[in-house]
Design a protein around this motif. Structure first.
Motif, PDB file in Angstrom:
ATOM      1  N   LYS A  79       0.828  -1.201   0.000  1.00  0.00           N
ATOM      2  CA  LYS A  79       0.000   0.000   0.000  1.00  0.00           C
ATOM      3  C   LYS A  79       0.869   1.261   0.000  1.00  0.00           C
ATOM      4  O   LYS A  79       2.027   1.244  -0.399  1.00  0.00           O
ATOM      5  N   GLU A  98      -5.555   3.605  -4.340  1.00  0.00           N
ATOM      6  CA  GLU A  98      -6.581   3.144  -3.416  1.00  0.00           C
ATOM      7  C   GLU A  98      -6.403   1.656  -3.119  1.00  0.00           C
ATOM      8  O   GLU A  98      -6.233   0.856  -4.038  1.00  0.00           O
ATOM      9  N   ARG A 100      -7.132  -2.254  -2.373  1.00  0.00           N
ATOM     10  CA  ARG A 100      -8.121  -3.160  -2.947  1.00  0.00           C
ATOM     11  C   ARG A 100      -8.414  -4.286  -1.956  1.00  0.00           C
ATOM     12  O   ARG A 100      -7.649  -4.524  -1.020  1.00  0.00           O
ATOM     13  N   SER A 102     -10.182  -8.427  -1.894  1.00  0.00           N
ATOM     14  CA  SER A 102     -10.657  -9.561  -2.680  1.00  0.00           C
ATOM     15  C   SER A 102     -12.147  -9.798  -2.448  1.00  0.00           C
ATOM     16  O   SER A 102     -12.643  -9.647  -1.330  1.00  0.00           O
ATOM     17  N   GLY A 174      -5.030  -7.339  -0.964  1.00  0.00           N
ATOM     18  CA  GLY A 174      -5.400  -6.992  -2.330  1.00  0.00           C
ATOM     19  C   GLY A 174      -4.352  -7.367  -3.350  1.00  0.00           C
ATOM     20  O   GLY A 174      -4.309  -6.797  -4.443  1.00  0.00           O
ATOM     21  N   MET A 189     -10.832  -8.169  -7.673  1.00  0.00           N
ATOM     22  CA  MET A 189     -10.262  -7.240  -6.714  1.00  0.00           C
ATOM     23  C   MET A 189     -11.033  -5.930  -6.802  1.00  0.00           C
ATOM     24  O   MET A 189     -11.119  -5.319  -7.865  1.00  0.00           O
ATOM     25  N   LEU A 190     -11.617  -5.517  -5.684  1.00  0.00           N
ATOM     26  CA  LEU A 190     -12.447  -4.318  -5.660  1.00  0.00           C
ATOM     27  C   LEU A 190     -11.773  -3.202  -4.867  1.00  0.00           C
ATOM     28  O   LEU A 190     -11.103  -3.470  -3.860  1.00  0.00           O
ATOM     29  N   PRO A 191     -11.943  -1.953  -5.296  1.00  0.00           N
ATOM     30  CA  PRO A 191     -11.470  -0.836  -4.470  1.00  0.00           C
ATOM     31  C   PRO A 191     -12.291  -0.783  -3.189  1.00  0.00           C
ATOM     32  O   PRO A 191     -13.491  -1.102  -3.196  1.00  0.00           O
ATOM     33  N   SER A 194     -15.867   0.751  -2.771  1.00  0.00           N
ATOM     34  CA  SER A 194     -17.043   0.195  -3.448  1.00  0.00           C
ATOM     35  C   SER A 194     -18.241   0.112  -2.501  1.00  0.00           C
ATOM     36  O   SER A 194     -18.096  -0.275  -1.339  1.00  0.00           O
ATOM     37  N   HIS A 243     -17.689   0.868 -10.256  1.00  0.00           N
ATOM     38  CA  HIS A 243     -17.460   1.204  -8.852  1.00  0.00           C
ATOM     39  C   HIS A 243     -17.014   2.647  -8.658  1.00  0.00           C
ATOM     40  O   HIS A 243     -17.247   3.226  -7.585  1.00  0.00           O
TER      41      HIS A 243
END
Length: 300
Positions: A79, A98, A100, A102, A174, A189-191, A194, A243
């Motif tokens: 990060k 940003e 992330r 899972s 992430g 993988m989402l920020p 979201s 997102h």
């Protein structure tokens, strides 16, 4: 007996000659290693996940030190904290990214999804998918044999009793390792900003999905029609959320209530601890940077 001694002496002499040759070659053609590479490598989290695009932390350390075009913020698990340290060591600028997390795009557990046969082979998703695509009627769903769990370098995943992976948001970095090993591409993988996500991966038409799983996305478009910000589209019979738009504009996701199978769910409650931790981390880094800059300013 004399022959054995002669052979032993000859072999010893040959070994010594080759040893001297190798030692000379090693000294003659040795390449100096930049000590900064090891320093940068020590800063990295040592997950060897490959999320940076290189074959492990050592390879990325060599690249970011030696190549001026390699940015210092490619270590996703590290990060912003690690990115800023690498940037300081290499004299580069690190843009903030940003964090992330899972997410498993499937809720078709054992009592929700229909099976076409009983699988008794190797307990591995890749192996199971080779046999008619796996034991589930839905050919796009999570197979539940834990290949992602076994490959998570940070122990952030466990396999639940319902046959679906459970993600520990506090441990997930992430890195995306689980995403790359899943044969069904169920993991994304989402920020962490979201708001909502679609818990389905099926590209089949609604009638087929309904027979295979009670919680699958039907592609009906109700979520799309009820999103005032146009953050949802239907692609290949599956709802897809933008997102960035959702996080920026939506504070009341009406799509959740409109979904007939509840395939769309909120993520705010799940990742709230991670979001807060990330915000605190960024705020602390900003404060430290400001204090350092103020300290370096000459006094009048």
């Amino acid at each position: 007996m004399e022959t054995s001694i002669i052979v032993l002496i000859v072999m010893t002499c040959v070994g010594l000659v080759f040893g001297f040759v190798l030692a000379f070659a090693n000294k003659k053609f040795a390449m100096e290693v930049n000590p900064l590479i090891e320093i940068v490598e020590d800063v990295l989290p040592k997950g060897q996940c490959g999320s940076c695009g290189y074959a492990g932390c050592k390879a990325y350390a060599e690249a970011v030190v030696s190549n001026p075009d390699v940015p210092p913020n490619l270590c996703i698990p590290g990060k912003d904290v690690v990115a800023k340290q690498v940037a300081e060591l290499t004299g580069k600028a690190a843009e903030e990214t940003e964090p992330r997390i899972s997410h498993v795009k499937c809720k078709g557990c054992s009592d929700k999804a229909t099976r076409s046969y009983n699988y008794e082979g190797i307990q591995d998703c890749v192996a199971a998918s080779l046999l008619q695509g796996g034991p589930k009627v839905c050919s796009h769903g999570c197979l539940g044999f834990g290949t992602c769990v076994k490959n998570c370098p940070f122990d952030a995943m466990t396999l639940g009793e319902n046959g679906l992976p459970i993600i520990d948001e506090n441990k997930c970095t992430g890195c995306g390792k689980c995403e790359t090993v899943c044969p069904k591409h169920v993991i994304e993988m989402l920020p962490i900003s979201s708001h909502v996500t679609v818990n389905c991966n099926s590209k089949d038409k609604g009638a087929v999905v309904r027979k295979a799983c009670t919680v699958g996305c039907l592609g009906c478009g109700l979520c799309k029609r009820n999103c005032p910000h146009e953050a949802i589209v239907i692609e290949n019979n599956l709802a897809v959320v933008n997102h960035s738009i959702c996080a920026e504009k939506c504070d009341n996701p009406t799509c959740i209530a409109k979904c007939p199978t509840k395939a769309i769910q909120s993520l705010v409650g799940d990742v709230k601890p991670v979001v807060e931790a990330a915000k605190q981390e960024i705020a602390a880094n900003t404060e430290n940077k400001t204090n350092a800059e103020n300290k370096d300013k000459p006094e009048n």
